[in-house]
Design a protein around this motif. Structure first.
Motif, PDB file in Angstrom:
ATOM      1  N   GLU A 174      49.453  48.828  38.039  1.00 27.48           N
ATOM      2  CA  GLU A 174      48.290  49.647  38.363  1.00 27.48           C
ATOM      3  C   GLU A 174      48.441  50.205  39.781  1.00 27.48           C
ATOM      4  OE1 GLU A 174      46.241  50.559  36.309  1.00 27.48           O
ATOM      5  OE2 GLU A 174      46.085  49.062  34.716  1.00 27.48           O
ATOM      6  N   PRO A 175      48.000  51.423  40.018  1.00 22.86           N
ATOM      7  CA  PRO A 175      48.199  52.058  41.327  1.00 22.86           C
ATOM      8  C   PRO A 175      47.297  51.454  42.406  1.00 22.86           C
ATOM      9  CG  PRO A 175      46.811  53.432  39.964  1.00 22.86           C
ATOM     10  CD  PRO A 175      47.275  52.307  39.076  1.00 22.86           C
ATOM     11  N   ASN A 176      47.672  51.732  43.667  1.00 22.77           N
ATOM     12  CA  ASN A 176      46.815  51.319  44.782  1.00 22.77           C
ATOM     13  C   ASN A 176      45.426  51.940  44.625  1.00 22.77           C
ATOM     14  OD1 ASN A 176      48.985  49.970  45.843  1.00 22.77           O
ATOM     15  ND2 ASN A 176      49.461  51.527  47.398  1.00 22.77           N
ATOM     16  N   GLY A 177      44.399  51.177  44.937  1.00 18.01           N
ATOM     17  CA  GLY A 177      43.031  51.666  44.798  1.00 18.01           C
ATOM     18  C   GLY A 177      42.425  51.378  43.441  1.00 18.01           C
ATOM     19  N   TYR A 178      43.234  50.798  42.555  1.00 16.92           N
ATOM     20  CA  TYR A 178      42.721  50.473  41.217  1.00 16.92           C
ATOM     21  C   TYR A 178      41.575  49.461  41.334  1.00 16.92           C
ATOM     22  CZ  TYR A 178      42.533  48.435  36.534  1.00 16.92           C
ATOM     23  OH  TYR A 178      42.133  47.952  35.313  1.00 16.92           O
ATOM     24  N   ASP A 179      40.515  49.697  40.597  1.00 17.15           N
ATOM     25  CA  ASP A 179      39.342  48.831  40.633  1.00 17.15           C
ATOM     26  C   ASP A 179      39.546  47.650  39.696  1.00 17.15           C
ATOM     27  OD1 ASP A 179      36.899  47.668  40.829  1.00 17.15           O
ATOM     28  OD2 ASP A 179      35.717  49.428  40.277  1.00 17.15           O
ATOM     29  N   VAL A 180      39.829  46.480  40.267  1.00 16.67           N
ATOM     30  CA  VAL A 180      40.085  45.291  39.463  1.00 16.67           C
ATOM     31  C   VAL A 180      38.778  44.764  38.852  1.00 16.67           C
ATOM     32  CG1 VAL A 180      40.974  42.921  39.503  1.00 16.67           C
ATOM     33  CG2 VAL A 180      42.065  44.695  40.899  1.00 16.67           C
ATOM     34  N   GLY A 181      37.694  44.841  39.584  1.00 11.60           N
ATOM     35  CA  GLY A 181      36.409  44.350  39.086  1.00 11.60           C
ATOM     36  C   GLY A 181      35.417  44.188  40.223  1.00 11.60           C
ATOM     37  N   ASN A 182      34.215  43.865  39.866  1.00 10.45           N
ATOM     38  CA  ASN A 182      33.153  43.681  40.854  1.00 10.45           C
ATOM     39  C   ASN A 182      32.804  42.201  40.998  1.00 10.45           C
ATOM     40  OD1 ASN A 182      32.726  46.465  41.371  1.00 10.45           O
ATOM     41  ND2 ASN A 182      31.496  46.617  39.501  1.00 10.45           N
ATOM     42  N   LEU A 183      32.710  41.757  42.240  1.00  9.77           N
ATOM     43  CA  LEU A 183      32.270  40.393  42.501  1.00  9.77           C
ATOM     44  C   LEU A 183      30.746  40.324  42.377  1.00  9.77           C
ATOM     45  CD1 LEU A 183      34.427  39.468  45.626  1.00  9.77           C
ATOM     46  CD2 LEU A 183      34.663  38.530  43.322  1.00  9.77           C
ATOM     47  N   ASN A 184      30.276  39.322  41.671  1.00  5.28           N
ATOM     48  CA  ASN A 184      28.830  39.110  41.529  1.00  5.28           C
ATOM     49  C   ASN A 184      28.464  37.779  42.169  1.00  5.28           C
ATOM     50  OD1 ASN A 184      28.308  41.467  39.969  1.00  5.28           O
ATOM     51  ND2 ASN A 184      29.225  40.443  38.196  1.00  5.28           N
ATOM     52  N   ILE A 192      20.886  39.328  52.338  1.00  7.39           N
ATOM     53  CA  ILE A 192      21.888  40.379  52.109  1.00  7.39           C
ATOM     54  C   ILE A 192      23.267  39.750  52.201  1.00  7.39           C
ATOM     55  CG2 ILE A 192      22.846  42.541  52.973  1.00  7.39           C
ATOM     56  CD1 ILE A 192      20.068  43.215  54.046  1.00  7.39           C
ATOM     57  N   LEU A 193      24.104  39.989  51.207  1.00  9.47           N
ATOM     58  CA  LEU A 193      25.414  39.353  51.132  1.00  9.47           C
ATOM     59  C   LEU A 193      26.496  40.275  51.680  1.00  9.47           C
ATOM     60  CD1 LEU A 193      25.182  37.685  47.602  1.00  9.47           C
ATOM     61  CD2 LEU A 193      24.564  36.735  49.832  1.00  9.47           C
ATOM     62  N   ILE A 194      27.405  39.707  52.450  1.00  9.91           N
ATOM     63  CA  ILE A 194      28.565  40.425  53.003  1.00  9.91           C
ATOM     64  C   ILE A 194      29.817  39.740  52.470  1.00  9.91           C
ATOM     65  CG2 ILE A 194      29.784  41.097  55.099  1.00  9.91           C
ATOM     66  CD1 ILE A 194      27.096  41.004  56.547  1.00  9.91           C
ATOM     67  N   TYR A 195      30.654  40.501  51.774  1.00 10.01           N
ATOM     68  CA  TYR A 195      31.871  39.962  51.169  1.00 10.01           C
ATOM     69  C   TYR A 195      33.060  40.213  52.096  1.00 10.01           C
ATOM     70  CZ  TYR A 195      29.105  40.002  46.823  1.00 10.01           C
ATOM     71  OH  TYR A 195      28.140  39.809  45.879  1.00 10.01           O
ATOM     72  N   SER A 196      33.969  39.240  52.158  1.00 12.82           N
ATOM     73  CA  SER A 196      35.213  39.424  52.923  1.00 12.82           C
ATOM     74  C   SER A 196      36.286  38.519  52.343  1.00 12.82           C
ATOM     75  CB  SER A 196      34.981  39.107  54.409  1.00 12.82           C
ATOM     76  OG  SER A 196      34.565  37.765  54.580  1.00 12.82           O
ATOM     77  N   ILE A 197      37.545  38.921  52.484  1.00 11.77           N
ATOM     78  CA  ILE A 197      38.681  38.110  52.033  1.00 11.77           C
ATOM     79  C   ILE A 197      39.084  37.174  53.160  1.00 11.77           C
ATOM     80  CG2 ILE A 197      41.112  38.156  51.360  1.00 11.77           C
ATOM     81  CD1 ILE A 197      40.562  40.779  49.916  1.00 11.77           C
ATOM     82  N   VAL A 198      39.110  35.894  52.874  1.00 10.36           N
ATOM     83  CA  VAL A 198      39.502  34.894  53.867  1.00 10.36           C
ATOM     84  C   VAL A 198      41.011  34.676  53.837  1.00 10.36           C
ATOM     85  CG1 VAL A 198      39.221  32.483  54.573  1.00 10.36           C
ATOM     86  CG2 VAL A 198      37.253  33.767  53.728  1.00 10.36           C
ATOM     87  N   ASN A 199      41.572  34.602  52.631  1.00 11.38           N
ATOM     88  CA  ASN A 199      43.009  34.339  52.496  1.00 11.38           C
ATOM     89  C   ASN A 199      43.436  34.746  51.091  1.00 11.38           C
ATOM     90  OD1 ASN A 199      45.558  33.510  53.214  1.00 11.38           O
ATOM     91  ND2 ASN A 199      45.159  31.319  52.926  1.00 11.38           N
ATOM     92  N   GLN A 200      44.698  35.091  50.913  1.00 11.30           N
ATOM     93  CA  GLN A 200      45.226  35.397  49.585  1.00 11.30           C
ATOM     94  C   GLN A 200      46.707  35.045  49.530  1.00 11.30           C
ATOM     95  OE1 GLN A 200      45.381  39.665  48.590  1.00 11.30           O
ATOM     96  NE2 GLN A 200      44.605  40.091  50.664  1.00 11.30           N
ATOM     97  N   GLU A 201      47.180  34.823  48.297  1.00 12.77           N
ATOM     98  CA  GLU A 201      48.551  34.345  48.115  1.00 12.77           C
ATOM     99  C   GLU A 201      49.576  35.326  48.686  1.00 12.77           C
ATOM    100  OE1 GLU A 201      51.368  32.514  44.519  1.00 12.77           O
ATOM    101  OE2 GLU A 201      49.421  33.442  44.068  1.00 12.77           O
ATOM    102  N   LEU A 208      38.882  44.468  49.600  1.00 10.25           N
ATOM    103  CA  LEU A 208      37.513  44.598  49.102  1.00 10.25           C
ATOM    104  C   LEU A 208      36.942  45.944  49.520  1.00 10.25           C
ATOM    105  CD1 LEU A 208      35.980  41.077  49.820  1.00 10.25           C
ATOM    106  CD2 LEU A 208      36.383  42.094  47.587  1.00 10.25           C
ATOM    107  N   ASP A 209      36.335  46.593  48.552  1.00  9.52           N
ATOM    108  CA  ASP A 209      35.618  47.844  48.836  1.00  9.52           C
ATOM    109  C   ASP A 209      34.144  47.492  49.009  1.00  9.52           C
ATOM    110  OD1 ASP A 209      34.360  50.269  48.883  1.00  9.52           O
ATOM    111  OD2 ASP A 209      35.423  51.106  47.169  1.00  9.52           O
ATOM    112  N   SER A 210      33.589  47.795  50.181  1.00  7.15           N
ATOM    113  CA  SER A 210      32.211  47.417  50.456  1.00  7.15           C
ATOM    114  C   SER A 210      31.229  48.078  49.514  1.00  7.15           C
ATOM    115  CB  SER A 210      31.852  47.772  51.914  1.00  7.15           C
ATOM    116  OG  SER A 210      31.990  49.179  52.123  1.00  7.15           O
TER     117      SER A 210
END
Length: 211
Positions: A174-184, A192-201, A208-210
């Motif tokens: 899948e290309p860059n920018g592909y929408d994998v899904g929405n976090l709920n 008000i919730l603020i999402y951020s990536i702490v760590n990844q493999e 994350l797209d705000s």
């Protein structure tokens, strides 16, 4: 004839004043009366005077709540003083207030006759119940009344948000920018919730797209 401010009736029989109090809490009254010897010459044979009557008060009224709502924070700890319960007794007597029953047994306590305190803070949670009821008794030593005291529980931010979905699937290539899904996610405090990536493999693989 006679007249007063706080009598249900005043009559004069001969030289005797017959006074019936109106059962108000006024303890002093003034009765105005006139004397007439039967003369008619321009009222010159009339005289007016007053009698001050002092009524001995009795304790015949039960105390009652003035305010039936108090406020506590769900962050308040055991022993925290919420406030003094406001009451009135028209006879001017001091009241002793006690808890008869309450929605969550042991949550609150009354000390020093009228001071309302937190007894068990574990029973006070805005997300579980934001309005508690407490049945109280008010006694002036002779007369007793009961009433309901309502306790509003204020919210504080004391719960972490929870992510509902933690697994996604995507095809390789899948290309860059592909929408994998929405976090709920949900927050019991309604923040008000603020999402951020702490760590990844693989660093930089996902973002994350705000929006």
């Amino acid at each position: 004839n006679g007249g007063s401010q706080h009598a249900s009736s005043v009559t004069i029989s001969g030289s005797k004043i017959i006074y019936q109090h109106d059962d108000s809490e006024s303890v002093v009254d003034t009765v105005r009366y006139e004397l007439n010897d039967g003369g008619i010459a321009n009222g010159s044979f009339l005289d007016t005077s007053f009698v001050v009557i002092t009524i001995a008060p009795i304790n015949d009224n039960a105390p009652s709540l003035i305010l039936d709502t108090m406020t506590v924070s769900e962050a308040d700890t055991n022993g925290h003083t919420i406030g003094e319960i406001q009451y009135q007794d028209v006879d001017g007597d001091r009241a002793v207030i006690s808890i008869l029953t309450q929605e969550y047994d042991g949550a609150f306590v009354i000390v020093n006759d009228s001071v309302f305190q937190v007894a068990d803070s574990s029973l006070i949670d805005h997300e579980v119940d934001n309005l508690h009821w407490v049945e109280v008794q008010l006694s002036d030593g002779l007369n007793v009344s009961t009433d309901t005291l309502w306790v509003k529980v204020l919210n504080v931010n004391d719960n972490a948000p929870k992510i509902a979905n933690t697994e996604f699937t995507m095809a390789e290539g899948e290309p860059n920018g592909y929408d994998v899904g929405n976090l709920n996610a949900t927050d019991a405090d309604g923040g008000i919730l603020i999402y951020s990536i702490v760590n990844q493999e693989y660093s930089g693989a996902f973002s994350l797209d705000s929006n």
